[in-house]
Write a protein that holds these residues in place. Sequence first.
Motif, mmCIF file in Angstrom:
data_model
loop_
_atom_site.group_PDB
_atom_site.id
_atom_site.type_symbol
_atom_site.label_atom_id
_atom_site.label_comp_id
_atom_site.label_asym_id
_atom_site.label_seq_id
_atom_site.Cartn_x
_atom_site.Cartn_y
_atom_site.Cartn_z
ATOM 1 N N MET A 1 14.683 2.203 -8.254
ATOM 2 C CA MET A 1 15.283 1.019 -8.876
ATOM 3 C C MET A 1 16.445 1.457 -9.774
ATOM 4 O O MET A 1 16.333 2.418 -10.521
ATOM 5 N N SER A 2 17.563 0.760 -9.719
ATOM 6 C CA SER A 2 18.739 1.125 -10.494
ATOM 7 C C SER A 2 18.550 0.823 -11.981
ATOM 8 O O SER A 2 17.646 0.078 -12.377
ATOM 9 N N TYR A 3 19.434 1.414 -12.814
ATOM 10 C CA TYR A 3 19.395 1.148 -14.248
ATOM 11 C C TYR A 3 19.514 -0.338 -14.527
ATOM 12 O O TYR A 3 18.738 -0.906 -15.322
ATOM 13 N N ASP A 4 20.461 -1.007 -13.877
ATOM 14 C CA ASP A 4 20.679 -2.436 -14.117
ATOM 15 C C ASP A 4 19.454 -3.261 -13.741
ATOM 16 O O ASP A 4 19.073 -4.187 -14.463
ATOM 17 N N ALA A 5 18.838 -2.923 -12.609
ATOM 18 C CA ALA A 5 17.662 -3.667 -12.161
ATOM 19 C C ALA A 5 16.492 -3.469 -13.126
ATOM 20 O O ALA A 5 15.769 -4.419 -13.454
ATOM 21 N N THR A 6 16.298 -2.231 -13.586
ATOM 22 C CA THR A 6 15.229 -1.959 -14.550
ATOM 23 C C THR A 6 15.500 -2.675 -15.858
ATOM 24 O O THR A 6 14.591 -3.282 -16.453
ATOM 25 N N ARG A 7 16.742 -2.629 -16.331
ATOM 26 C CA ARG A 7 17.108 -3.315 -17.576
ATOM 27 C C ARG A 7 16.816 -4.803 -17.479
ATOM 28 O O ARG A 7 16.274 -5.414 -18.411
ATOM 29 N N ASP A 8 17.152 -5.411 -16.356
ATOM 30 C CA ASP A 8 16.916 -6.852 -16.177
ATOM 31 C C ASP A 8 15.423 -7.160 -16.174
ATOM 32 O O ASP A 8 14.991 -8.192 -16.700
ATOM 33 N N ARG A 9 14.634 -6.282 -15.586
ATOM 34 C CA ARG A 9 13.189 -6.485 -15.558
ATOM 35 C C ARG A 9 12.605 -6.366 -16.964
ATOM 36 O O ARG A 9 11.718 -7.135 -17.359
ATOM 37 N N VAL A 10 13.083 -5.385 -17.720
ATOM 38 C CA VAL A 10 12.630 -5.218 -19.101
ATOM 39 C C VAL A 10 12.997 -6.446 -19.927
ATOM 40 O O VAL A 10 12.193 -6.940 -20.732
ATOM 41 N N GLU A 11 14.217 -6.952 -19.735
ATOM 42 C CA GLU A 11 14.646 -8.146 -20.457
ATOM 43 C C GLU A 11 13.725 -9.322 -20.153
ATOM 44 O O GLU A 11 13.300 -10.054 -21.055
ATOM 45 N N HIS A 12 13.435 -9.531 -18.883
ATOM 46 C CA HIS A 12 12.584 -10.653 -18.487
ATOM 47 C C HIS A 12 11.213 -10.541 -19.139
ATOM 48 O O HIS A 12 10.661 -11.530 -19.647
ATOM 49 N N TYR A 13 10.659 -9.329 -19.140
ATOM 50 C CA TYR A 13 9.320 -9.132 -19.688
ATOM 51 C C TYR A 13 9.289 -9.400 -21.192
ATOM 52 O O TYR A 13 8.466 -10.176 -21.688
ATOM 53 N N PHE A 14 10.194 -8.774 -21.938
ATOM 54 C CA PHE A 14 10.137 -8.879 -23.386
ATOM 55 C C PHE A 14 10.699 -10.196 -23.910
ATOM 56 O O PHE A 14 10.295 -10.664 -24.983
ATOM 57 N N ASP A 15 11.610 -10.814 -23.177
ATOM 58 C CA ASP A 15 12.212 -12.046 -23.684
ATOM 59 C C ASP A 15 11.448 -13.291 -23.257
ATOM 60 O O ASP A 15 11.591 -14.342 -23.887
ATOM 61 N N ARG A 16 10.625 -13.193 -22.221
ATOM 62 C CA ARG A 16 9.938 -14.380 -21.722
ATOM 63 C C ARG A 16 8.428 -14.229 -21.678
ATOM 64 O O ARG A 16 7.697 -15.133 -22.068
ATOM 65 N N THR A 17 7.956 -13.095 -21.190
ATOM 66 C CA THR A 17 6.523 -12.935 -20.966
ATOM 67 C C THR A 17 5.782 -12.437 -22.195
ATOM 68 O O THR A 17 4.691 -12.927 -22.508
ATOM 69 N N ALA A 18 6.345 -11.475 -22.911
ATOM 70 C CA ALA A 18 5.578 -10.754 -23.934
ATOM 71 C C ALA A 18 6.075 -10.936 -25.354
ATOM 72 O O ALA A 18 5.647 -10.210 -26.252
ATOM 73 N N THR A 19 6.956 -11.883 -25.593
ATOM 74 C CA THR A 19 7.518 -12.039 -26.941
ATOM 75 C C THR A 19 6.440 -12.261 -27.986
ATOM 76 O O THR A 19 6.424 -11.610 -29.038
ATOM 77 N N LYS A 20 5.515 -13.178 -27.728
ATOM 78 C CA LYS A 20 4.457 -13.487 -28.694
ATOM 79 C C LYS A 20 3.539 -12.289 -28.920
ATOM 80 O O LYS A 20 3.088 -12.047 -30.043
ATOM 81 N N VAL A 21 3.256 -11.562 -27.834
ATOM 82 C CA VAL A 21 2.407 -10.372 -27.958
ATOM 83 C C VAL A 21 3.051 -9.356 -28.882
ATOM 84 O O VAL A 21 2.401 -8.803 -29.792
ATOM 85 N N TRP A 22 4.356 -9.095 -28.692
ATOM 86 C CA TRP A 22 5.036 -8.095 -29.510
ATOM 87 C C TRP A 22 5.290 -8.599 -30.925
ATOM 88 O O TRP A 22 5.284 -7.806 -31.871
ATOM 89 N N GLU A 23 5.466 -9.882 -31.087
ATOM 90 C CA GLU A 23 5.608 -10.430 -32.434
ATOM 91 C C GLU A 23 4.326 -10.189 -33.235
ATOM 92 O O GLU A 23 4.369 -9.815 -34.408
ATOM 93 N N ARG A 24 3.180 -10.391 -32.594
ATOM 94 C CA ARG A 24 1.899 -10.181 -33.267
ATOM 95 C C ARG A 24 1.615 -8.695 -33.473
ATOM 96 O O ARG A 24 1.160 -8.276 -34.541
ATOM 97 N N LEU A 25 1.902 -7.892 -32.452
ATOM 98 C CA LEU A 25 1.630 -6.452 -32.530
ATOM 99 C C LEU A 25 2.405 -5.794 -33.663
ATOM 100 O O LEU A 25 1.913 -4.863 -34.308
ATOM 101 N N THR A 26 3.610 -6.267 -33.905
ATOM 102 C CA THR A 26 4.470 -5.656 -34.919
ATOM 103 C C THR A 26 4.358 -6.346 -36.278
ATOM 104 O O THR A 26 5.208 -6.154 -37.141
ATOM 105 N N SER A 27 3.307 -7.142 -36.452
ATOM 106 C CA SER A 27 3.042 -7.793 -37.733
ATOM 107 C C SER A 27 1.753 -7.233 -38.314
ATOM 108 O O SER A 27 1.210 -6.245 -37.826
ATOM 109 N N ASP A 28 1.251 -7.888 -39.363
ATOM 110 C CA ASP A 28 -0.026 -7.493 -39.959
ATOM 111 C C ASP A 28 -1.192 -8.317 -39.415
ATOM 112 O O ASP A 28 -2.315 -8.207 -39.916
#
Length: 223
Positions: A1-28
Motif C-alpha cells: 500500500m502506498s504512503y498516500d493510501a495508508t495516510r488516507d486510511r489512518v485519517e479515516h480511522y482516527f477522524d471518523r471511527t476512533a475519535t471518541k476512543v482516543w479522546e477518552r484514552l488521552t484523558s483522565d
Amino acid sequence: MSYDATRDRVEHYFDRTATKVWERLTSDAPVSRIRETVRKGRDQMRDKLLSALPSDLNGVRVLDAGCGAGQMTQELAQRGADVVAVDISPSLVKIARDRLPEHLRSRVTFASGDMLSADHGSFDHVIAMDSLIYYTESDIRASLSRLGERTRGSIAFTVAPRTPLLMTMWYAGKAFPRSDRSPVMIPHGSARLSKTVSDIGQLNDLGRVNCGFYISQALEFRP
C-alpha cells in the motif's frame, strides 16, 4: 500500500471511527484494563522521547508530527518551544486545541493535514510519536528524508518493534479484512532501518517501552 493510501486510511480511522476512543484514552476518564496499559505505555513513551530533547526549549521550533489529542504538544509548549502541531485528523486537532491551556496558546500553531508537508516550514527538532507505525520501511525512509531536509537537529520517532508477538499479530491481521478496524501496524527491526537510512543520516536507539498491550520502539534520526 502506498504512503498516500495508508495516510488516507489512518485519517479515516482516527477522524471518523476512533475519535471518541482516543479522546477518552488521552484523558483522565476510566478505561478498561487493556486500554489502561496503553495509556500508561504512551505516557512512558512520551517521556522517553521528550528526554531526547533539551529541557529548555525557549526559542526552539518543534514539529509535533501526528499530535493527536495534544499531550506532547502541551509538554513541548510548557518547556518553551514554539510548536507546530499537525495531525491528519481534524477532529483530534480540535480536541488538542480545546485542551491546550490559555497561557500556552501563543506558542502553538495547529494544522490538520499531512505531517510531511513543506508548508509547515523548517524546524530545530521533530517528534513523531506513533505516527509512522503504519508505514513500510521505504515510506519511513522517504518520510525521514523529507523531514530531514527541513530539520536542523533531531527527529525522534517510534516504530512497532519486530518482536515475535507483534509479528504473529501482523501476520494474523493480514489474513482478515480490516474495513472496520484500525490500520495495521508494521513491525520493523531497528538494525535494518538503520542500514536503510545510513546514506541520508544516522539512526540511534532511544529504548523500548513494553507495557501490557503497548509495545513501541523509540528511535532518533539525525540527518
